[in-house]
Design a protein around this motif. Structure first.
Motif, PDB file in Angstrom:
ATOM      1  N   THR A  78       0.853  -1.185   0.000  1.00  0.00           N
ATOM      2  CA  THR A  78       0.000   0.000   0.000  1.00  0.00           C
ATOM      3  C   THR A  78       0.885   1.230   0.000  1.00  0.00           C
ATOM      4  OG1 THR A  78      -1.883  -1.039   1.119  1.00  0.00           O
ATOM      5  CG2 THR A  78      -1.681   1.349   1.316  1.00  0.00           C
ATOM      6  N   ILE A  79       0.592   2.154  -0.914  1.00  0.00           N
ATOM      7  CA  ILE A  79       1.292   3.436  -0.993  1.00  0.00           C
ATOM      8  C   ILE A  79       0.304   4.546  -0.679  1.00  0.00           C
ATOM      9  CG2 ILE A  79       2.595   5.020  -2.461  1.00  0.00           C
ATOM     10  CD1 ILE A  79       3.354   2.602  -4.192  1.00  0.00           C
ATOM     11  N   VAL A  80       0.685   5.421   0.238  1.00  0.00           N
ATOM     12  CA  VAL A  80      -0.168   6.552   0.612  1.00  0.00           C
ATOM     13  C   VAL A  80       0.510   7.845   0.171  1.00  0.00           C
ATOM     14  CG1 VAL A  80      -1.320   7.784   2.500  1.00  0.00           C
ATOM     15  CG2 VAL A  80      -1.022   5.284   2.620  1.00  0.00           C
ATOM     16  N   THR A  81      -0.199   8.638  -0.619  1.00  0.00           N
ATOM     17  CA  THR A  81       0.306   9.958  -0.992  1.00  0.00           C
ATOM     18  C   THR A  81      -0.699  11.012  -0.545  1.00  0.00           C
ATOM     19  OG1 THR A  81      -0.685   9.796  -3.200  1.00  0.00           O
ATOM     20  CG2 THR A  81       1.605   9.134  -2.978  1.00  0.00           C
ATOM     21  N   VAL A  82      -0.158  12.182  -0.248  1.00  0.00           N
ATOM     22  CA  VAL A  82      -0.997  13.314   0.151  1.00  0.00           C
ATOM     23  C   VAL A  82      -0.695  14.469  -0.794  1.00  0.00           C
ATOM     24  CG1 VAL A  82      -1.643  14.916   1.986  1.00  0.00           C
ATOM     25  CG2 VAL A  82      -0.931  12.580   2.560  1.00  0.00           C
ATOM     26  N   GLY A  83      -1.717  14.961  -1.468  1.00  0.00           N
ATOM     27  CA  GLY A  83      -1.527  16.071  -2.386  1.00  0.00           C
ATOM     28  C   GLY A  83      -1.093  15.615  -3.763  1.00  0.00           C
ATOM     29  N   LEU A  98       5.911  -1.471 -11.456  1.00  0.00           N
ATOM     30  CA  LEU A  98       6.718  -2.656 -11.155  1.00  0.00           C
ATOM     31  C   LEU A  98       5.847  -3.761 -10.579  1.00  0.00           C
ATOM     32  CD1 LEU A  98       9.437  -4.071 -10.928  1.00  0.00           C
ATOM     33  CD2 LEU A  98       9.810  -2.877  -8.766  1.00  0.00           C
ATOM     34  N   PHE A  99       4.972  -3.414  -9.641  1.00  0.00           N
ATOM     35  CA  PHE A  99       4.078  -4.407  -9.040  1.00  0.00           C
ATOM     36  C   PHE A  99       3.086  -4.933 -10.077  1.00  0.00           C
ATOM     37  CE2 PHE A  99       5.968  -3.233  -5.155  1.00  0.00           C
ATOM     38  CZ  PHE A  99       5.590  -4.144  -4.186  1.00  0.00           C
ATOM     39  N   GLU A 100       2.556  -4.041 -10.900  1.00  0.00           N
ATOM     40  CA  GLU A 100       1.592  -4.455 -11.920  1.00  0.00           C
ATOM     41  C   GLU A 100       2.235  -5.399 -12.933  1.00  0.00           C
ATOM     42  OE1 GLU A 100       0.124  -0.814 -13.542  1.00  0.00           O
ATOM     43  OE2 GLU A 100      -1.491  -0.639 -12.055  1.00  0.00           O
ATOM     44  N   ALA A 101       3.510  -5.153 -13.269  1.00  0.00           N
ATOM     45  CA  ALA A 101       4.200  -6.004 -14.232  1.00  0.00           C
ATOM     46  C   ALA A 101       4.328  -7.435 -13.723  1.00  0.00           C
ATOM     47  CB  ALA A 101       5.586  -5.435 -14.538  1.00  0.00           C
ATOM     48  N   LEU A 102       4.359  -7.586 -12.401  1.00  0.00           N
ATOM     49  CA  LEU A 102       4.452  -8.915 -11.794  1.00  0.00           C
ATOM     50  C   LEU A 102       3.087  -9.432 -11.335  1.00  0.00           C
ATOM     51  CD1 LEU A 102       7.700  -8.482  -9.653  1.00  0.00           C
ATOM     52  CD2 LEU A 102       7.460  -9.419 -11.954  1.00  0.00           C
ATOM     53  N   GLU A 103       2.035  -8.675 -11.660  1.00  0.00           N
ATOM     54  CA  GLU A 103       0.660  -9.015 -11.291  1.00  0.00           C
ATOM     55  C   GLU A 103       0.508  -9.156  -9.779  1.00  0.00           C
ATOM     56  OE1 GLU A 103      -0.351 -12.469 -13.603  1.00  0.00           O
ATOM     57  OE2 GLU A 103      -0.606 -11.299 -15.442  1.00  0.00           O
ATOM     58  N   PRO A 128      -0.642  -7.124  -6.139  1.00  0.00           N
ATOM     59  CA  PRO A 128      -1.492  -6.015  -5.705  1.00  0.00           C
ATOM     60  C   PRO A 128      -0.674  -4.843  -5.166  1.00  0.00           C
ATOM     61  CG  PRO A 128      -2.221  -8.108  -4.746  1.00  0.00           C
ATOM     62  CD  PRO A 128      -0.873  -8.349  -5.352  1.00  0.00           C
ATOM     63  N   CYS A 129      -0.971  -3.658  -5.676  1.00  0.00           N
ATOM     64  CA  CYS A 129      -0.372  -2.434  -5.160  1.00  0.00           C
ATOM     65  C   CYS A 129      -1.487  -1.410  -5.006  1.00  0.00           C
ATOM     66  CB  CYS A 129       0.712  -1.917  -6.097  1.00  0.00           C
ATOM     67  SG  CYS A 129       1.631  -0.507  -5.444  1.00  0.00           S
ATOM     68  N   HIS A 130      -1.856  -1.128  -3.759  1.00  0.00           N
ATOM     69  CA  HIS A 130      -2.976  -0.244  -3.465  1.00  0.00           C
ATOM     70  C   HIS A 130      -2.442   1.179  -3.283  1.00  0.00           C
ATOM     71  CE1 HIS A 130      -4.724  -4.152  -2.589  1.00  0.00           C
ATOM     72  NE2 HIS A 130      -3.778  -4.343  -1.699  1.00  0.00           N
ATOM     73  N   HIS A 131      -2.959   2.095  -4.083  1.00  0.00           N
ATOM     74  CA  HIS A 131      -2.502   3.479  -4.008  1.00  0.00           C
ATOM     75  C   HIS A 131      -3.619   4.343  -3.421  1.00  0.00           C
ATOM     76  CE1 HIS A 131      -0.857   7.320  -6.155  1.00  0.00           C
ATOM     77  NE2 HIS A 131      -0.630   7.313  -4.862  1.00  0.00           N
ATOM     78  N   ILE A 132      -3.390   4.838  -2.221  1.00  0.00           N
ATOM     79  CA  ILE A 132      -4.362   5.701  -1.542  1.00  0.00           C
ATOM     80  C   ILE A 132      -3.910   7.150  -1.717  1.00  0.00           C
ATOM     81  CG2 ILE A 132      -5.385   6.329   0.674  1.00  0.00           C
ATOM     82  CD1 ILE A 132      -4.915   3.434   1.580  1.00  0.00           C
ATOM     83  N   ILE A 133      -4.753   7.961  -2.347  1.00  0.00           N
ATOM     84  CA  ILE A 133      -4.432   9.367  -2.589  1.00  0.00           C
ATOM     85  C   ILE A 133      -5.326  10.224  -1.702  1.00  0.00           C
ATOM     86  CG2 ILE A 133      -4.233  11.196  -4.311  1.00  0.00           C
ATOM     87  CD1 ILE A 133      -4.133   8.988  -6.458  1.00  0.00           C
TER      88      ILE A 133
END
Length: 268
Positions: free
Chosen positions: A30-35, A50-55, A57-62
């Protein structure tokens, strides 16, 4: 050095793929970004791809810059049951939560750093691991004892943890910062010089000699170009091996996010 970096990247990626498949490790991040910081968007996009290329899960919380509080970030950290990172820099005085080592994929938290001091850390901060990988690839896996290393920069992300890891490996480490008299230093005495100040022109490529390894951690935008902390003088071809920017340390740092996620998920 670019060929060394490319070879190292491909070898590590292949090793990670094999480990994930052979051991059926349920890796996720899980990656959390603000702004909407432009540099952060680039870094996050590279990690997600990179995560998608290996299938995987990479959760991006904005989260929006306006209205996001420290309590919001701390709440996400408390609920984390798998590797998570809070993309820096954070706006408005917000700070990345102090994560437990079990989910701290960046290795920035107090628990992970304490374990690093004791030599018991499950993962290294991703840029620190990149620097270690480059030294191993260029100098040899068993070169660390007695290796003379200069580190310019004392950040909690690179300078300090890298110095500790090198000390753990019995290297001889000299640390320099913004108050150091860099002009008085004989840089030729070092086997490896790591420049991580965040300031372009901290040193230039005329100051190095044949046989040295120079690791340029910096990423700066000058006249629309991405450059490192080391200034490359026009027409001067350095005899030292210098990591490229872009396509050097940053590329391996991104890969080490995956590597750290694999280690943390594997240990569950």
């Amino acid at each position: 050095m670019k060929a060394v970096i490319n070879t190292l990247y491909e070898a590590k990626l292949a090793e990670l793929k094999e480990k994930i498949d052979a051991e059926s490790i349920p890796v996720q991040l899980t990656i959390v970004t603000v702004g909407d910081d432009p540099a952060s968007k680039v870094y996050v996009r590279n990690k997600v791809r990179l995560f998608e290329a290996l299938e995987l899960p990479c959760h991006h919380i904005i989260l929006p810059e306006e209205g996001t509080t420290q309590a919001d970030l701390d709440g996400l950290a408390e609920k984390a049951d798998h590797p998570i990172l809070f993309q820096l820099p954070l706006p408005n005085g917000l700070e990345a939560p102090d994560l437990p080592a079990a989910v701290d994929v960046d290795g920035f938290g107090s628990e992970a750093l304490g374990q690093l001091v004791l030599g018991q850390n499950p993962v290294l901060p991703c840029t620190v691991q990149a620097a270690i990988d480059i030294v191993e690839a260029h100098c040899g896996e068993y070169s660390f004892p007695g290796l003379k290393v200069a580190i310019l920069g004392r950040s909690n992300i690179v300078g300090k943890p890298l110095a500790i890891e090198l000390i753990n490996r019995q290297s001889t480490v000299s640390s320099f910062n913004s108050r150091s008299d860099l002009a008085a230093v004989d840089w030729n005495q070092f086997d490896v010089i790591v420049v991580a100040t965040g300031f372009h022109g901290t040193l230039d490529n005329t100051q190095f000699i044949e046989g040295q390894l120079i690791i340029d951690v910096g990423i700066n935008r000058i006249d629309g170009k991405l450059v490192g902390d080391i200034k490359h003088q026009d027409g001067h071809l350095s005899a030292a091996a210098i990591t490229p920017v872009p396509g050097g340390v940053g590329r391996l740092t991104c890969l080490n996010v995956l590597g750290n996620a694999v280690k943390l998920c594997q240990s569950k």
